[in-house]
Design a protein around this motif. Structure first.
Motif, PDB file in Angstrom:
ATOM      1  N   UNK A 287       0.839  -1.212   0.000  1.00  0.00           N
ATOM      2  CA  UNK A 287       0.000   0.000   0.000  1.00  0.00           C
ATOM      3  C   UNK A 287       0.870   1.256   0.000  1.00  0.00           C
ATOM      4  N   UNK A 288       1.528   1.464  -1.132  1.00  0.00           N
ATOM      5  CA  UNK A 288       2.514   2.536  -1.263  1.00  0.00           C
ATOM      6  C   UNK A 288       1.880   3.904  -1.041  1.00  0.00           C
ATOM      7  N   UNK A 289       0.633   4.067  -1.468  1.00  0.00           N
ATOM      8  CA  UNK A 289      -0.032   5.360  -1.271  1.00  0.00           C
ATOM      9  C   UNK A 289      -0.159   5.681   0.216  1.00  0.00           C
ATOM     10  N   UNK A 290      -0.414   4.656   1.032  1.00  0.00           N
ATOM     11  CA  UNK A 290      -0.512   4.877   2.473  1.00  0.00           C
ATOM     12  C   UNK A 290       0.859   5.134   3.084  1.00  0.00           C
ATOM     13  N   UNK A 291       1.891   4.468   2.559  1.00  0.00           N
ATOM     14  CA  UNK A 291       3.250   4.758   3.026  1.00  0.00           C
ATOM     15  C   UNK A 291       3.589   6.217   2.759  1.00  0.00           C
ATOM     16  N   UNK A 292       3.272   6.661   1.542  1.00  0.00           N
ATOM     17  CA  UNK A 292       3.538   8.059   1.175  1.00  0.00           C
ATOM     18  C   UNK A 292       2.804   9.019   2.102  1.00  0.00           C
ATOM     19  N   UNK A 293       1.568   8.692   2.392  1.00  0.00           N
ATOM     20  CA  UNK A 293       0.746   9.573   3.233  1.00  0.00           C
ATOM     21  C   UNK A 293       1.325   9.671   4.653  1.00  0.00           C
ATOM     22  N   UNK A 294       1.759   8.535   5.194  1.00  0.00           N
ATOM     23  CA  UNK A 294       2.358   8.566   6.533  1.00  0.00           C
ATOM     24  C   UNK A 294       3.664   9.357   6.541  1.00  0.00           C
ATOM     25  N   UNK A 295       4.466   9.188   5.499  1.00  0.00           N
ATOM     26  CA  UNK A 295       5.714   9.952   5.399  1.00  0.00           C
ATOM     27  C   UNK A 295       5.408  11.443   5.278  1.00  0.00           C
ATOM     28  N   UNK A 296       4.399  11.774   4.475  1.00  0.00           N
ATOM     29  CA  UNK A 296       4.039  13.182   4.265  1.00  0.00           C
ATOM     30  C   UNK A 296       3.543  13.842   5.551  1.00  0.00           C
ATOM     31  N   UNK A 297       2.725  13.128   6.321  1.00  0.00           N
ATOM     32  CA  UNK A 297       2.151  13.708   7.546  1.00  0.00           C
ATOM     33  C   UNK A 297       3.127  13.598   8.716  1.00  0.00           C
ATOM     34  N   UNK A 298       3.633  12.389   8.966  1.00  0.00           N
ATOM     35  CA  UNK A 298       4.391  12.129  10.192  1.00  0.00           C
ATOM     36  C   UNK A 298       5.811  12.672  10.157  1.00  0.00           C
ATOM     37  N   UNK A 299       6.424  12.689   8.977  1.00  0.00           N
ATOM     38  CA  UNK A 299       7.805  13.175   8.875  1.00  0.00           C
ATOM     39  C   UNK A 299       7.862  14.557   8.243  1.00  0.00           C
ATOM     40  N   UNK A 300       7.333  14.688   7.019  1.00  0.00           N
ATOM     41  CA  UNK A 300       7.437  15.978   6.342  1.00  0.00           C
ATOM     42  C   UNK A 300       6.604  17.048   7.047  1.00  0.00           C
ATOM     43  N   UNK A 301       5.436  16.667   7.576  1.00  0.00           N
ATOM     44  CA  UNK A 301       4.624  17.627   8.325  1.00  0.00           C
ATOM     45  C   UNK A 301       5.366  18.162   9.534  1.00  0.00           C
ATOM     46  N   UNK A 302       6.062  17.270  10.230  1.00  0.00           N
ATOM     47  CA  UNK A 302       6.902  17.665  11.359  1.00  0.00           C
ATOM     48  C   UNK A 302       8.000  18.624  10.911  1.00  0.00           C
ATOM     49  N   UNK A 303       8.661  18.287   9.815  1.00  0.00           N
ATOM     50  CA  UNK A 303       9.748  19.135   9.311  1.00  0.00           C
ATOM     51  C   UNK A 303       9.242  20.499   8.855  1.00  0.00           C
ATOM     52  N   UNK A 304       8.053  20.526   8.247  1.00  0.00           N
ATOM     53  CA  UNK A 304       7.481  21.819   7.855  1.00  0.00           C
ATOM     54  C   UNK A 304       7.237  22.690   9.087  1.00  0.00           C
ATOM     55  N   UNK A 305       6.785  22.061  10.176  1.00  0.00           N
ATOM     56  CA  UNK A 305       6.583  22.806  11.417  1.00  0.00           C
ATOM     57  C   UNK A 305       7.882  23.370  11.943  1.00  0.00           C
ATOM     58  N   UNK A 306       8.925  22.536  11.923  1.00  0.00           N
ATOM     59  CA  UNK A 306      10.246  22.997  12.380  1.00  0.00           C
ATOM     60  C   UNK A 306      10.742  24.131  11.493  1.00  0.00           C
ATOM     61  N   UNK A 307      10.614  23.972  10.180  1.00  0.00           N
ATOM     62  CA  UNK A 307      11.097  24.995   9.246  1.00  0.00           C
ATOM     63  C   UNK A 307      10.390  26.327   9.459  1.00  0.00           C
ATOM     64  N   UNK A 308       9.098  26.279   9.785  1.00  0.00           N
ATOM     65  CA  UNK A 308       8.322  27.504   9.960  1.00  0.00           C
ATOM     66  C   UNK A 308       8.599  28.178  11.300  1.00  0.00           C
ATOM     67  N   UNK A 309       8.767  27.374  12.351  1.00  0.00           N
ATOM     68  CA  UNK A 309       8.887  27.941  13.703  1.00  0.00           C
ATOM     69  C   UNK A 309      10.319  28.240  14.122  1.00  0.00           C
ATOM     70  N   UNK A 310      11.291  27.504  13.593  1.00  0.00           N
ATOM     71  CA  UNK A 310      12.668  27.673  14.063  1.00  0.00           C
ATOM     72  C   UNK A 310      13.197  29.099  13.885  1.00  0.00           C
ATOM     73  N   UNK A 311      12.979  29.736  12.731  1.00  0.00           N
ATOM     74  CA  UNK A 311      13.461  31.121  12.614  1.00  0.00           C
ATOM     75  C   UNK A 311      12.821  32.050  13.642  1.00  0.00           C
ATOM     76  N   UNK A 312      11.565  31.804  13.973  1.00  0.00           N
ATOM     77  CA  UNK A 312      10.868  32.609  14.985  1.00  0.00           C
ATOM     78  C   UNK A 312      11.524  32.403  16.347  1.00  0.00           C
ATOM     79  N   UNK A 313      11.768  31.145  16.694  1.00  0.00           N
ATOM     80  CA  UNK A 313      12.398  30.826  17.978  1.00  0.00           C
ATOM     81  C   UNK A 313      13.807  31.420  18.059  1.00  0.00           C
ATOM     82  N   UNK A 314      14.537  31.351  16.946  1.00  0.00           N
ATOM     83  CA  UNK A 314      15.904  31.872  16.950  1.00  0.00           C
ATOM     84  C   UNK A 314      15.908  33.393  17.112  1.00  0.00           C
ATOM     85  N   UNK A 315      14.963  34.056  16.468  1.00  0.00           N
ATOM     86  CA  UNK A 315      14.883  35.511  16.602  1.00  0.00           C
ATOM     87  C   UNK A 315      14.489  35.915  18.022  1.00  0.00           C
TER      88      UNK A 315
END
Length: 247
Positions: free
Chosen positions: A104-132
């Motif tokens: 079920x590759x589509x489900x693998x992709x979805x989990x990677x997109x939400x669980x990993x990339x979603x986390x990274x998008x959050x870090x990318x968006x918030x880290x500059x704010x935290x650093x400032x």
């Protein structure tokens, strides 16, 4: 009210139900100002209305964490409303378990997109704010399945949660000093996560496994514990399970 939670601005993804909703309610009751993101805007709006009617401060933004643009908009919305961000709870997650042989590759992709990339998008968006600001706190929701592999069926899900743990540890090492990083790794907790499997046999097993689940409020209290520590104390990892859970 907890002195170290009251007044803090806390952004929570996956806030429309389960761990996210419970965390929003708990932190709001402790005086935090909460910014809620999830796909289901109607549920978010109802939650905001509840929190505001109870005397809290809350706003919501429709957010699909697989969209970097929407995650950025959530963080910018928090800044526009409250002028700062103190905590980002990366909570949105999907557990679509099935044997690897199902392909079920589509489900693998979805989990990677939400669980990993979603986390990274959050870090990318918030880290500059935290650093400032020279302050901030990432709270990333992992799983006991990120400590040992939940198989058969949960191999890819475990892979994504192992990634959450690795990313969190690297993040802590890279930005530690004034920015804190906490990974929360729950066992079976009552939420919609258990309904993510489309493979019937696996779904039946997971739903049965979750009969031992503890309330989502258990995780909310663990998150509050990490936030309320003094600024020089970084609670890096909290693992919690039902007492009867052996995995």
């Amino acid at each position: 009210m907890s002195d170290n939670i009251s007044g803090k601005v806390v952004v929570i993804t996956g806030a429309s139900s389960g761990l996210g909703e419970s965390t929003a309610r708990h932190l709001s009751s402790l005086g935090a100002r909460v910014v809620l993101g999830a796909r289901r805007k109607d549920k978010l709006d109802a939650l905001v209305a509840d929190l505001v009617s109870a005397g809290g401060e809350a706003v919501a933004y429709q957010t699909d964490v697989t969209s970097q643009t929407e995650v950025n908009a959530l963080i910018q919305g928090a800044l526009k409303t409250f002028g700062r961000i103190d905590v980002l709870v990366n909570n949105a997650g999907l557990m679509a378990n099935a044997p690897l042989s199902e392909g079920r590759v589509d489900e693998w992709d979805r989990m990677i997109d939400i669980n990993i990339k979603g986390l990274l998008y959050g870090i990318a968006a918030a880290l500059p704010v935290f650093q400032e600001q020279n302050s901030g706190h990432f709270i990333n929701i992992g799983s006991v399945a990120g400590m040992k592999v939940f198989s058969p069926g949960g191999t890819v899900y475990s892979g994504t949660k192992f990634a959450v743990r690795a990313i969190s540890e690297g993040l802590r090492h890279e930005v530690g000093g004034s920015i804190r990083t906490t990974t929360i790794e729950p066992g079976a907790v009552d939420s919609e996560l258990k309904f993510g499997s489309s493979h019937q046999q696996t779904s039946d097993f997971v739903v049965d496994f979750y009969k031992q689940a503890i309330p989502a409020a258990s995780v909310a209290r663990a998150i509050a514990f990490a936030i309320e520590q003094p600024a020089d104390v970084d609670i890096n990892e909290i693992v919690l399970r039902p007492t009867v859970q052996d995995f």
